[in-house]
Enzyme design. Structure first.
Site, PDB file in Angstrom:
ATOM      1  N   ASP A   1     -11.740   2.540   3.669  1.00 54.37           N
ATOM      2  CA  ASP A   1     -12.047   0.956   3.355  1.00 54.37           C
ATOM      3  C   ASP A   1     -13.457   0.512   2.960  1.00 54.37           C
ATOM      4  OD1 ASP A   1      -9.570  -0.807   3.336  1.00 54.37           O
ATOM      5  OD2 ASP A   1      -9.429  -0.817   4.670  1.00 54.37           O
TER       6      ASP A   1
ATOM      7  N   LYS B   1       0.872  -1.172  -0.037  1.00 56.21           N
ATOM      8  CA  LYS B   1      -0.237   0.226  -0.329  1.00 56.21           C
ATOM      9  C   LYS B   1       0.476   1.434  -0.010  1.00 56.21           C
ATOM     10  CE  LYS B   1      -3.931  -2.645   1.990  1.00 56.21           C
ATOM     11  NZ  LYS B   1      -4.827  -2.813   3.414  1.00 56.21           N
TER      12      LYS B   1
ATOM     13  N   GLN C   1      -4.853  -1.291   8.881  1.00 46.18           N
ATOM     14  CA  GLN C   1      -4.796  -2.754   9.094  1.00 46.18           C
ATOM     15  C   GLN C   1      -5.424  -3.962   9.799  1.00 46.18           C
ATOM     16  OE1 GLN C   1      -3.019  -3.446   5.926  1.00 46.18           O
ATOM     17  NE2 GLN C   1      -3.572  -5.251   5.866  1.00 46.18           N
TER      18      GLN C   1
END
Ligand code: NAP
Length: 299
Positions: free
Chosen positions: A121, A54, A98
């Site tokens: 997200d 990422k 995460q």
């Protein structure tokens, strides 16, 4: 029939190039640098790999990448203090934590702490609700990636029969909502669905997100259907000792004899997820500054 194999790696590259172009324009025309903050709690090796990927791709598209590493025993209070700080930081347009996080932390509470406008997200209840009510929010990255692949393949999906196998909040439910928004007739199947093979056989668009290797056989697929394989199962490599191999939910060999188009595993849906994270960060940046949203990169 031998299906067209959808190259998700190539398509994700195109999405990232589009994002990079917009990011550059934001800098040039408005002096704005889009920024993504990633929080990593603990040292899970798989998470380390994802976070590194990422970071690399965020920097490659010209965005600012902020990495925050917290010890595995960090308290919820300290994690929330960091999230609050990032929520208030105007240089940060997207925030993601995460997952998985250590057991003493609750993922839903963590997501809920993130400002929904920065929840790139798309996992918060607010963003799920906005999607369900057909309003603008941020959409979970993997379903958004599948939607982009489907739009690229099929263009107008209105009236098509779509079957999604899997009803998770992360994937199945938002995927179903997105296909409904495209005016498909949507069925969401799950572990209690009866005659799953028959249900799948109705589908012009078949999306499998279960996590059971090669469950969907060729004779479950309608001739000419577009098949999107989201599932990932890692198995020991049959020919290379000590190595592993990824399998999807679809039996590629038999399904590709019947489908019109199909995504492989790996190299299909997988690469789209980070590309869509970057697209969402760009969208969040444009919204934060009251600027027009990028075309083709949102739901
Ligand atoms: P999940 O939360 O475990 O959900 C799996 C779903 O599959 C559930 O709704 C479950 O039904 C259903 N299911 C289980 N066994 C079934 C069966 N025999 N027949 C029909 N349905 C069945 O998983 P997820 O997070 O949605 O992820 C699904 C898969 O996609 C995983 O392999 C994951 O690794 C992969 N994935 C990949 C990406 C990516 O490529 N970037 C991103 C996200 C997920 P119930 O609800 O009835 O239990």
């Amino acid at each position: 029939m031998t299906a067209k194999v959808i190259d998700g790696k190539e398509f994700a590259g195109r999405v990232r190039a589009q994002v990079a172009e917009h990011v550059e324009r934001l800098k040039k025309d408005h002096g704005i640098t889009a920024g993504l903050a990633v929080i990593l709690v603990g040292e899970d090796p798989a998470s380390e790999v994802y976070v590194a990927a990422k970071h690399r791709q965020t920097v490659e598209v010209g965005m600012a990448s902020f990495e925050h590493r917290l010890p595995a025993d960090v308290s919820e209070e300290d994690l929330f203090a960091l999230i609050d700080q990032l929520n208030a930081d105007e240089t940060v347009h997207g925030i993601l934590c995460q997952f998985p996080v250590p057991d003493h932390l609750n993922e839903r509470r963590v997501v809920a702490r993130i400002d929904p406008a920065k929840d790139v997200d798309g996992l918060s209840v607010v963003n799920a609700g906005l999607l369900a009510s057909g309003e603008k929010g941020l959409v979970s990255c993997t379903p958004l990636g599948c939607l982009m692949l489907l739009r690229d393949q099929l263009g107008n999906m209105s009236g098509k029969e779509a079957v999604v196998i899997g009803r998770s909040n992360l994937f199945g439910k938002p995927m179903g909502q997105l296909l409904l928004k495209e005016s498909c007739t949507v069925t969401i199947a799950h572990s209690r669905t009866q005659d799953l093979a028959e249900v799948c056989k109705r589908a012009d668009i078949l999306v499998a997100a279960v996590g059971r290797a090669e469950m969907v056989k060729g004779d479950w697929v309608k001739p000419g259907a577009t098949v999107i394989d989201v599932g990932i199962t890692r198995i020991p490599h049959p020919e290379k000792p000590g190595k592993t191999k990824l399998l999807g939910d679809v039996d590629f060999a038999s399904a590709s004899e019947v489908a019109g188009a199909i995504t492989p595993v790996p190299g299909g849906v997988g690469p789209m997820t980070i590309a869509c994270l970057l697209a969402n960060t760009l969208t969040a940046t444009c919204r934060a500054h009251g600027l027009e949203e990028p075309e083709g990169l949102t739901a």
